[in-house]
Design a protein around this motif. Structure first.
Motif, short mmCIF file in Angstrom:
data_model
loop_
_atom_site.label_atom_id
_atom_site.label_comp_id
_atom_site.label_asym_id
_atom_site.label_seq_id
_atom_site.Cartn_x
_atom_site.Cartn_y
_atom_site.Cartn_z
N THR A 145 0.75 -1.27 0.05
CA THR A 145 0.07 0.22 0.06
C THR A 145 0.88 1.10 0.19
O THR A 145 0.34 2.36 -0.04
CB THR A 145 -0.88 -0.16 1.27
N GLY A 146 2.34 1.18 -0.05
CA GLY A 146 3.01 2.29 0.00
C GLY A 146 3.13 3.11 -1.29
O GLY A 146 2.49 2.65 -2.25
N ARG A 147 3.74 4.30 -1.27
CA ARG A 147 3.88 5.32 -2.20
C ARG A 147 5.07 5.87 -2.44
O ARG A 147 6.04 5.74 -1.47
CB ARG A 147 2.78 6.35 -2.12
N PHE A 148 5.54 6.17 -3.64
CA PHE A 148 6.78 6.72 -4.08
C PHE A 148 6.63 7.97 -4.53
O PHE A 148 5.82 8.28 -5.56
CB PHE A 148 7.40 5.70 -5.15
N VAL A 149 6.99 9.23 -3.98
CA VAL A 149 6.81 10.46 -4.18
C VAL A 149 8.22 11.25 -5.02
O VAL A 149 9.17 11.07 -4.03
CB VAL A 149 6.11 11.36 -3.23
N PHE A 150 8.10 11.71 -5.97
CA PHE A 150 9.26 12.32 -6.62
C PHE A 150 8.98 13.90 -6.95
O PHE A 150 8.01 13.93 -7.28
CB PHE A 150 9.98 11.49 -7.61
N SER A 151 9.95 14.48 -6.70
CA SER A 151 10.11 15.82 -7.51
C SER A 151 11.45 15.94 -8.30
O SER A 151 12.15 15.43 -8.03
CB SER A 151 9.87 16.94 -6.54
N THR A 152 10.88 16.86 -9.23
CA THR A 152 12.26 17.14 -10.43
C THR A 152 11.99 18.55 -11.00
O THR A 152 10.78 18.83 -11.05
CB THR A 152 12.30 15.84 -11.39
N ILE A 153 12.98 19.03 -11.68
CA ILE A 153 12.64 20.08 -12.37
C ILE A 153 11.83 19.58 -13.71
O ILE A 153 11.94 18.42 -13.96
CB ILE A 153 13.98 20.72 -12.95
N HIS A 154 10.74 20.55 -14.18
CA HIS A 154 9.97 20.18 -15.10
C HIS A 154 10.83 19.77 -16.33
O HIS A 154 11.41 20.71 -16.73
CB HIS A 154 8.98 21.29 -15.42
N PRO A 155 10.56 18.57 -17.08
CA PRO A 155 11.30 18.15 -18.30
C PRO A 155 11.08 19.00 -19.15
O PRO A 155 11.65 19.19 -20.37
CB PRO A 155 10.76 16.85 -18.40
N ALA A 156 9.61 19.82 -19.24
CA ALA A 156 9.36 20.53 -20.56
C ALA A 156 9.62 21.99 -20.40
O ALA A 156 10.00 22.53 -21.55
CB ALA A 156 7.77 20.38 -20.70
N PHE A 157 9.83 22.48 -19.49
CA PHE A 157 10.04 23.93 -19.19
C PHE A 157 11.12 24.39 -18.44
O PHE A 157 11.47 25.54 -18.56
CB PHE A 157 8.64 24.64 -18.37
N ASN A 158 11.92 23.42 -17.96
CA ASN A 158 12.93 23.77 -17.11
C ASN A 158 14.13 22.82 -17.11
O ASN A 158 14.83 22.39 -16.27
CB ASN A 158 12.34 24.09 -15.87
N SER A 159 14.32 22.33 -18.31
CA SER A 159 15.45 21.21 -18.54
C SER A 159 15.97 21.29 -19.97
O SER A 159 15.31 21.78 -20.80
CB SER A 159 14.59 19.90 -18.16
N GLY A 160 16.90 20.53 -19.95
CA GLY A 160 17.78 20.50 -21.21
C GLY A 160 17.93 21.83 -22.00
O GLY A 160 18.72 22.73 -21.27
#
Length: 261
Positions: A145-160
Motif C-alpha cells: 500500500t506504499g507510495r513513491f513521491v518524487f519531485s524534479t525540475i519540469h522536463p518540458a519547461f525547465n530542463s535540457g
C-alpha cells in the motif's frame, strides 16, 4: 577508468564540492525548496505519524528533518559524504546512511522487502545518470500500500535546452512578455549547469522527456495517481527577470506513484 565510471565520479565530486554552499543557501531560504517544492511533496506524501519513510538522495537533509517533524520514522540516504556530513550537523531524529541511488544493490541493503510505507526522491532524478536501479529497488522495499513521491525540475519547461526569457511586447512599450524557449525536448541530454547563482562549481544534469522518466515506474508495476505542477508565487518571482516566467509556467513537477502489480 571507464568513461561511465569517470562521469559518475565527476557527478559525486561536484556534489561534494557544492555541499557547504548548497546547505547554506537552502538554510537561508534562497531556493525553491521551502515555498514551492516542499508543500507539494507533503501534500502528495500524505504522511501519517509512525510511517517508515526512505528518502533517496537527501542532500543536506532539509526535507528529511521535515518528515521527522511531521511524525515520520526516517532513513535518509545520499552518495555524497560531504552532503551527509552537512545533514548530520543539523541534528534531528533522522538516520542517515551512505547509498548510491544508481546502484540497486546498495538501495536493497537499506531494509527488508516491503518494509517502507513511503519513499521520497526530492529534486534528484535530473541529477542521476540512471533512475531504473532506484525504481527497481523501491519496488521491492515498498509495502503493497506504499507510495513513491518524487519531485524534479519540469522536463518540458525547465530542463535540457529550455531557456526562460523576458521581452517587451512589440505591440506596446511597457508590457513585458515572459516565456520559455524550448529548442530540444524529446531526446536525452547530458550537460553541466548552475542551479543557484554563485555556486562554486557546476553540477551535472541529465535531461529526460516525461515519458522516459515515467517508463521505469510503469515497467516495475507502478501507476501514477497524483501529479502537481506548482507555480512560483508572485512574492518569490521577481518581475523583470526571466525567472519570473515560473509564476506562469511550472518549473517543477511533483508526482505520486503506487505499486499496482
Amino acid at each position: 577508468m571507464s568513461e561511465e565510471g569517470s562521469l559518475h565520479d565527476n557527478v559525486r565530486t561536484a556534489w561534494d564540492d557544492l555541499a557547504t554552499f548548497w546547505d547554506e543557501r537552502m538554510e537561508a531560504g534562497a531556493t525553491w525548496q521551502r515555498h514551492l517544492i516542499q508543500p507539494a511533496v507533503e501534500r502528495l506524501l500524505r504522511l501519517k505519524p509512525g510511517d517508515r519513510v526512505l528518502e533517496i538522495a537527501c542532500g543536506n537533509g532539509e526535507f528529511s528533518r521535515r518528515i521527522s517533524e511531521l511524525g515520520g520514522d526516517v532513513l535518509a540516504t545520499d552518495f555524497s559524504e560531504a552532503m551527509l556530513d552537512r545533514a548530520r550537523s543539523h541534528g534531528g531524529d533522522v538516520e542517515y546512511r551512505s547509498a548510491d541511488a544508481t546502484h540497486e544493490e546498495e538501495l536493497l541493503a537499506l531494509g527488508d522487502p516491503r518494509s517502507f510505507d513511503a519513499v521520497v526522491s526530492n529534486m534528484a532524478i535530473m541529477d542521476m545518470e540512471s533512475i531504473e536501479p532506484m525504481v527497481a529497488a523501491v519496488s521491492h522495499l515498498l509495502k503493497p500500500t506504499g507510495r513513491f513521491v518524487f519531485s524534479t525540475i519540469h522536463p518540458a519547461f525547465n530542463s535540457g535546452d529550455a531557456r526562460p526569457t523576458a521581452e517587451l511586447d512589440p505591440e506596446g512599450s511597457t508590457t513585458e512578455v515572459y516565456s520559455v524557449r524550448v529548442s530540444s525536448y524529446g531526446r536525452t541530454f547530458t550537460g553541466k549547469g548552475v542551479a543557484i547563482p554563485g555556486q562554486p562549481v557546476e553540477q551535472w544534469y541529465f535531461h529526460r522527456p516525461l515519458w522516459m522518466i515515467l517508463e521505469p515506474f510503469f515497467e516495475h508495476g507502478f501507476a501514477m495517481d497524483a501529479l502537481e505542477e506548482p507555480l512560483v508565487d508572485l512574492d518569490h518571482g521577481k518581475p523583470g527577470t526571466p525567472m519570473h516566467v515560473y509564476t506562469q509556467l511550472p518549473g517543477v513537477l511533483v508526482a505520486r506513484t503506487r505499486r499496482i502489480t
